[in-house]
Design a protein around this motif. Structure first.
Motif, PDB file in Angstrom:
ATOM      1  N   GLU A  72       0.872  -1.174   0.000  1.00  0.00           N
ATOM      2  CA  GLU A  72       0.000   0.000   0.000  1.00  0.00           C
ATOM      3  C   GLU A  72       0.910   1.225   0.000  1.00  0.00           C
ATOM      4  O   GLU A  72       1.782   1.368   0.859  1.00  0.00           O
ATOM      5  N   VAL A  73       0.720   2.104  -0.985  1.00  0.00           N
ATOM      6  CA  VAL A  73       1.535   3.304  -1.111  1.00  0.00           C
ATOM      7  C   VAL A  73       0.702   4.512  -0.706  1.00  0.00           C
ATOM      8  O   VAL A  73      -0.411   4.692  -1.189  1.00  0.00           O
ATOM      9  N   LYS A  74       1.239   5.314   0.189  1.00  0.00           N
ATOM     10  CA  LYS A  74       0.580   6.548   0.621  1.00  0.00           C
ATOM     11  C   LYS A  74       1.469   7.722   0.225  1.00  0.00           C
ATOM     12  O   LYS A  74       2.590   7.846   0.711  1.00  0.00           O
ATOM     13  N   THR A  75       0.965   8.552  -0.677  1.00  0.00           N
ATOM     14  CA  THR A  75       1.689   9.740  -1.133  1.00  0.00           C
ATOM     15  C   THR A  75       1.012  10.960  -0.547  1.00  0.00           C
ATOM     16  O   THR A  75      -0.183  11.169  -0.749  1.00  0.00           O
ATOM     17  N   ARG A  76       1.764  11.741   0.199  1.00  0.00           N
ATOM     18  CA  ARG A  76       1.215  12.915   0.885  1.00  0.00           C
ATOM     19  C   ARG A  76       2.152  14.101   0.740  1.00  0.00           C
ATOM     20  O   ARG A  76       3.351  13.941   0.550  1.00  0.00           O
ATOM     21  N   SER A  77       1.582  15.293   0.896  1.00  0.00           N
ATOM     22  CA  SER A  77       2.378  16.516   0.898  1.00  0.00           C
ATOM     23  C   SER A  77       2.584  16.963   2.340  1.00  0.00           C
ATOM     24  O   SER A  77       2.025  16.371   3.273  1.00  0.00           O
ATOM     25  N   ALA A  78       3.369  18.008   2.515  1.00  0.00           N
ATOM     26  CA  ALA A  78       3.650  18.519   3.859  1.00  0.00           C
ATOM     27  C   ALA A  78       2.356  18.933   4.548  1.00  0.00           C
ATOM     28  O   ALA A  78       1.432  19.442   3.915  1.00  0.00           O
ATOM     29  N   LYS A  93      -9.314  -0.452   6.313  1.00  0.00           N
ATOM     30  CA  LYS A  93      -8.455  -0.491   5.131  1.00  0.00           C
ATOM     31  C   LYS A  93      -7.648  -1.795   5.115  1.00  0.00           C
ATOM     32  O   LYS A  93      -7.497  -2.433   4.070  1.00  0.00           O
ATOM     33  N   GLN A  94      -7.147  -2.208   6.265  1.00  0.00           N
ATOM     34  CA  GLN A  94      -6.405  -3.463   6.352  1.00  0.00           C
ATOM     35  C   GLN A  94      -7.296  -4.639   5.941  1.00  0.00           C
ATOM     36  O   GLN A  94      -6.848  -5.527   5.201  1.00  0.00           O
ATOM     37  N   ALA A  95      -8.537  -4.639   6.401  1.00  0.00           N
ATOM     38  CA  ALA A  95      -9.466  -5.726   6.049  1.00  0.00           C
ATOM     39  C   ALA A  95      -9.713  -5.753   4.538  1.00  0.00           C
ATOM     40  O   ALA A  95      -9.754  -6.827   3.925  1.00  0.00           O
ATOM     41  N   LYS A  96      -9.865  -4.579   3.920  1.00  0.00           N
ATOM     42  CA  LYS A  96     -10.061  -4.514   2.470  1.00  0.00           C
ATOM     43  C   LYS A  96      -8.834  -5.045   1.729  1.00  0.00           C
ATOM     44  O   LYS A  96      -8.964  -5.781   0.750  1.00  0.00           O
TER      45      LYS A  96
END
Length: 168
Positions: A72-78, A93-96
């Motif tokens: 799972e990739v999470k891309t976020r800004s400051a 989310k883990q269950a999905k």
């Protein structure tokens, strides 16, 4: 600084996933699928690592010498509200992700005996400004990429970030 238009968010997430996939490949992982989806959800990256030293003497791949990672990739800004994406990996989310991984394994039964884990990659994205001069001080990264007016950095890769729930 104004936020990029909503239509740009998907592109930014895709670029973050591209960075992680490139980094995984550079560290010896084989990318099996990108954005694998089913009715339960989507897995950003499914990768397999083969222990090359153990397979040299064997003619066929042995599940004991490989591992599957559902990433799972999470891309976020400051200043993101969810601790750079870490808090977005809720139990729901883990269950999905687990349900989606089970569908993948059912579709690819030859992979069903491989050890599996759920990894999380944290990517930081920053819009590049022509007004900024000098050097920006940012955290060290595992990999980085500048594209489409943004700088992307893989800040953290968490192997086995969570376990698949055991159902009795």
């Amino acid at each position: 600084m104004p936020k990029p238009p909503a239509s740009n968010y998907a592109d930014i997430g895709d670029i973050g996933e591209d960075l992680v996939a490139q980094w995984l490949q550079s560290t010896g992982w084989e990318i099996l699928h990108r954005r694998f989806s089913c009715r339960w959800g989507e897995i950003d990256i499914i990768a397999q690592y083969h222990d090359q030293t153990a397979t040299v003497t064997q003619q066929t791949p042995n599940p004991q010498n490989s591992i599957l990672a559902f990433v799972e990739v999470k891309t976020r800004s400051a200043g993101s509200w969810d601790a750079g994406g870490r808090n977005a990996i809720t139990l729901q989310k883990q269950a999905k992700l687990c349900s989606t991984a089970e569908i993948f394994l059912a579709q690819y039964p030859e992979k069903a005996d491989y050890p599996c884990r759920f990894d999380v990659a944290i990517v930081f994205s920053q819009r590049l400004s022509k007004k900024l001069e000098g050097t920006l001080v940012t955290p060290e990264s595992l990999a980085s990429l500048s594209i489409a007016g943004y700088n992307f950095k893989l800040l953290e890769y968490i192997p086995a970030a969570f376990d698949m729930p055991v159902i009795n």
